[in-house]
Scaffold this motif. Structure first.
Motif, PDB file in Angstrom:
ATOM      1  N   GLY A  32       0.741  -1.268   0.057  1.00  0.00           N
ATOM      2  CA  GLY A  32      -0.062   0.045   0.064  1.00  0.00           C
ATOM      3  C   GLY A  32       0.917   1.147   0.054  1.00  0.00           C
ATOM      4  N   LEU A  33       2.015   1.445   0.882  1.00  0.00           N
ATOM      5  CA  LEU A  33       2.508   2.440   0.848  1.00  0.00           C
ATOM      6  C   LEU A  33       3.505   2.630  -0.250  1.00  0.00           C
ATOM      7  N   LEU A  34       3.993   1.520  -1.011  1.00  0.00           N
ATOM      8  CA  LEU A  34       4.758   1.742  -2.459  1.00  0.00           C
ATOM      9  C   LEU A  34       3.516   2.247  -3.449  1.00  0.00           C
ATOM     10  N   ARG A  35       2.418   1.861  -3.390  1.00  0.00           N
ATOM     11  CA  ARG A  35       1.583   2.211  -4.466  1.00  0.00           C
ATOM     12  C   ARG A  35       1.101   3.929  -4.353  1.00  0.00           C
ATOM     13  N   LEU A  36       1.219   4.345  -2.968  1.00  0.00           N
ATOM     14  CA  LEU A  36       1.085   5.876  -2.558  1.00  0.00           C
ATOM     15  C   LEU A  36       2.070   6.336  -3.325  1.00  0.00           C
ATOM     16  N   ALA A  37       3.289   5.847  -2.950  1.00  0.00           N
ATOM     17  CA  ALA A  37       4.672   6.636  -3.408  1.00  0.00           C
ATOM     18  C   ALA A  37       4.759   6.637  -4.945  1.00  0.00           C
ATOM     19  N   SER A  38       4.083   5.622  -5.470  1.00  0.00           N
ATOM     20  CA  SER A  38       4.425   5.891  -7.102  1.00  0.00           C
ATOM     21  C   SER A  38       3.170   6.666  -7.638  1.00  0.00           C
ATOM     22  N   LYS A  39       2.195   7.208  -6.722  1.00  0.00           N
ATOM     23  CA  LYS A  39       1.177   7.986  -7.155  1.00  0.00           C
ATOM     24  C   LYS A  39       1.557   9.433  -6.893  1.00  0.00           C
ATOM     25  N   SER A  41       2.027  10.698  -3.553  1.00  0.00           N
ATOM     26  CA  SER A  41       1.499  11.060  -2.478  1.00  0.00           C
ATOM     27  C   SER A  41       2.323  11.620  -1.475  1.00  0.00           C
ATOM     28  N   MET A  42       2.115  12.440  -0.590  1.00  0.00           N
ATOM     29  CA  MET A  42       3.201  12.525   0.649  1.00  0.00           C
ATOM     30  C   MET A  42       3.264  11.382   1.350  1.00  0.00           C
ATOM     31  N   ARG A  43       4.596  10.973   1.785  1.00  0.00           N
ATOM     32  CA  ARG A  43       4.784   9.566   2.234  1.00  0.00           C
ATOM     33  C   ARG A  43       4.659   9.806   3.656  1.00  0.00           C
ATOM     34  N   ALA A  44       4.531   8.469   4.355  1.00  0.00           N
ATOM     35  CA  ALA A  44       4.425   8.363   5.914  1.00  0.00           C
ATOM     36  C   ALA A  44       5.657   8.921   6.501  1.00  0.00           C
ATOM     37  N   GLY A  45       7.124   8.596   5.917  1.00  0.00           N
ATOM     38  CA  GLY A  45       8.043   8.958   6.356  1.00  0.00           C
ATOM     39  C   GLY A  45       8.304  10.398   6.445  1.00  0.00           C
ATOM     40  N   GLN A  46       7.558  11.094   5.595  1.00  0.00           N
ATOM     41  CA  GLN A  46       7.648  12.674   5.719  1.00  0.00           C
ATOM     42  C   GLN A  46       6.329  13.464   6.447  1.00  0.00           C
ATOM     43  N   GLY A  47       5.764  12.484   7.134  1.00  0.00           N
ATOM     44  CA  GLY A  47       4.779  12.902   7.921  1.00  0.00           C
ATOM     45  C   GLY A  47       3.233  13.124   7.274  1.00  0.00           C
ATOM     46  N   GLY A  48       3.227  12.368   6.017  1.00  0.00           N
ATOM     47  CA  GLY A  48       1.863  12.413   5.538  1.00  0.00           C
ATOM     48  C   GLY A  48       0.732  11.146   5.992  1.00  0.00           C
ATOM     49  N   TYR A  49      -0.106  11.064   5.659  1.00  0.00           N
ATOM     50  CA  TYR A  49      -1.284  10.216   6.431  1.00  0.00           C
ATOM     51  C   TYR A  49      -2.212   9.667   5.002  1.00  0.00           C
ATOM     52  N   GLU A  54      -5.721   4.370   1.433  1.00  0.00           N
ATOM     53  CA  GLU A  54      -5.474   3.028   0.528  1.00  0.00           C
ATOM     54  C   GLU A  54      -6.042   1.720   1.270  1.00  0.00           C
ATOM     55  N   TRP A  55      -6.590   1.042   0.602  1.00  0.00           N
ATOM     56  CA  TRP A  55      -7.454  -0.256   0.771  1.00  0.00           C
ATOM     57  C   TRP A  55      -6.345  -1.358   1.144  1.00  0.00           C
ATOM     58  N   LEU A  56      -5.144  -1.386   0.608  1.00  0.00           N
ATOM     59  CA  LEU A  56      -4.055  -2.193   0.833  1.00  0.00           C
ATOM     60  C   LEU A  56      -3.560  -2.076   2.265  1.00  0.00           C
ATOM     61  N   TRP A  57      -3.189  -0.738   2.419  1.00  0.00           N
ATOM     62  CA  TRP A  57      -2.866  -0.620   3.870  1.00  0.00           C
ATOM     63  C   TRP A  57      -3.982  -0.861   4.873  1.00  0.00           C
ATOM     64  N   TRP A  58      -5.411  -0.801   4.856  1.00  0.00           N
ATOM     65  CA  TRP A  58      -6.143  -1.080   5.843  1.00  0.00           C
ATOM     66  C   TRP A  58      -6.186  -2.730   5.670  1.00  0.00           C
TER      67      TRP A  58
END
Length: 344
Positions: A32-39, A41-49, A54-58
């Motif tokens: 899920g985090l990789l899919r967000l990075a490919s889009k 989106s602001m990454r979790a490591g940078q403080g994003g939520y 993302e359904w995969l993360w859920w």
């Protein structure tokens, strides 16, 4: 009080199923985090939520929740010294699944490491303490008042605050140990809360009015706070660093913290024989060795097919492999030959 064999095997089964769910949750979350990075989106490591959409993360969170629920129940039936080390199986599940779904290579060293994790876990199960340390919430309350545990809890909270507010902002994205240490030391307290709540729920089903106990709700609040912090910083670690790095290191630090907390709070080591203590420590060190092999050599391309090449006298990978053997000239012998020629 002796734990009957039925409770022992129930706790063992729950602990193993917990490892399977938790190991799979790492993969789902990472996907899920990789899919967000490919889009973008602001990454979790940078403080994003953004991962909350993302359904995969859920799916990973639900899988982890199922694993933690099974783990939660396991503590009610078996000692923490047995349940916690079996988390090594989640490392094995995560490593195997990551090689298939995340294209993270699992070489021979990794496979041997997985085998050592299984063997170490088996040794720890065989030598696990067979006595139940705490049977009621009132006994748990007495354990929590122990000066040794109070000092331990103060040290855990103090070190966690230092890591969160002083160390993590500066070094969190550079060093994998920062976020993992936060999860691990906080996790030692969360396991203690889970153990207490498991005992309370077991009493509740037996007809005891534990819901009126302030300690029960205090443990619930403490558990929610600890788990929230763990999830937040584990997400940051998974987003920045490789799964095959985060999972084994997290296991080692988390298990060490839990075993230290269990030794201080429940003192279950005092009921073990010398053979049991040595066997438990040996099993845990075997698991650490397996995790080291799984992590330290993950980037080396080494398979069973290439093993004969490394066993030959002239390995093909070396620069001198294709050159014929040549004797090194001896200058003293050459000088003697030159002196003999005029005489002849």
């Amino acid at each position: 009080m002796e734990v009957n064999r039925k409770d022992f095997y129930i706790g063992l089964s729950l602990a193993v199923s917990s490892s399977a769910f938790i190991g799979a949750s790492f993969i789902l979350k990472k996907k899920g985090l990789l899919r967000l990075a490919s889009k973008g989106s602001m990454r979790a490591g940078q403080g994003g939520y953004a991962y909350l959409k993302e359904w995969l993360w859920w799916a990973g969170l639900i899988s982890m929740g199922a694993g933690e629920a099974a783990n939660f129940a396991a503590y009610a039936f078996a000692p923490a010294t047995l349940v916690t080390p079996l988390g090594a199986l989640s490392v094995l599940v995560s490593a195997v699944l990551s090689s298939y779904f995340l294209n993270e290579r699992l070489n021979v060293h990794g496979k041997i490491g997985c085998l050592l994790c299984v063997l170490g876990s088996t040794v720890m199960v065989i030598h696990a303490p067979q006595e139940e340390e705490v049977a009621s919430l009132s006994a748990m309350a007495e354990k929590l008042k122990d000066p040794g545990f109070i000092v331990f809890a103060v040290c855990v909270v103090g070190s966690s605050l230092v890591l969160i507010f002083a160390v993590a902002p500066r070094f969190g994205q550079k060093n994998v140990l920062v976020y993992i240490l936060i999860c691990s030391v906080i996790g030692s307290l969360s396991v203690s809360c889970v153990k207490g709540l498991g005992i309370g729920i077991k009493q509740l089903f037996a007809g005891t009015a534990v819901l009126k106990e302030p300690l029960f709700w205090s443990l619930v609040i403490c558990l929610v706070i600890c788990v929230t912090i763990q999830i937040s910083y584990l997400n940051k670690a998974l987003d920045i660093f490789n799964t095959s790095i985060v999972t084994p290191i997290y296991y080692v630090f988390f298990t060490t913290s839990v075993m230290a907390c269990s030794a201080i709070l429940f003192k279950e080591w005092l009921s073990m024989t010398t053979d049991g203590v040595v066997g438990t420590i040996s099993g845990f060190l075997t698991i650490i060795l397996g995790i080291f092999l799984l992590h330290a050599f993950k980037d080396i391309t080494f398979s069973w097919d290439s093993l004969p090449v490394f066993l030959r006298k002239g390995p093909q990978g070396f620069a001198w492999a294709h050159h014929a053997y040549m004797a090194v000239p001896n200058h003293d012998l050459q000088a003697d030959d030159e002196m003999k020629l005029p005489r002849e």
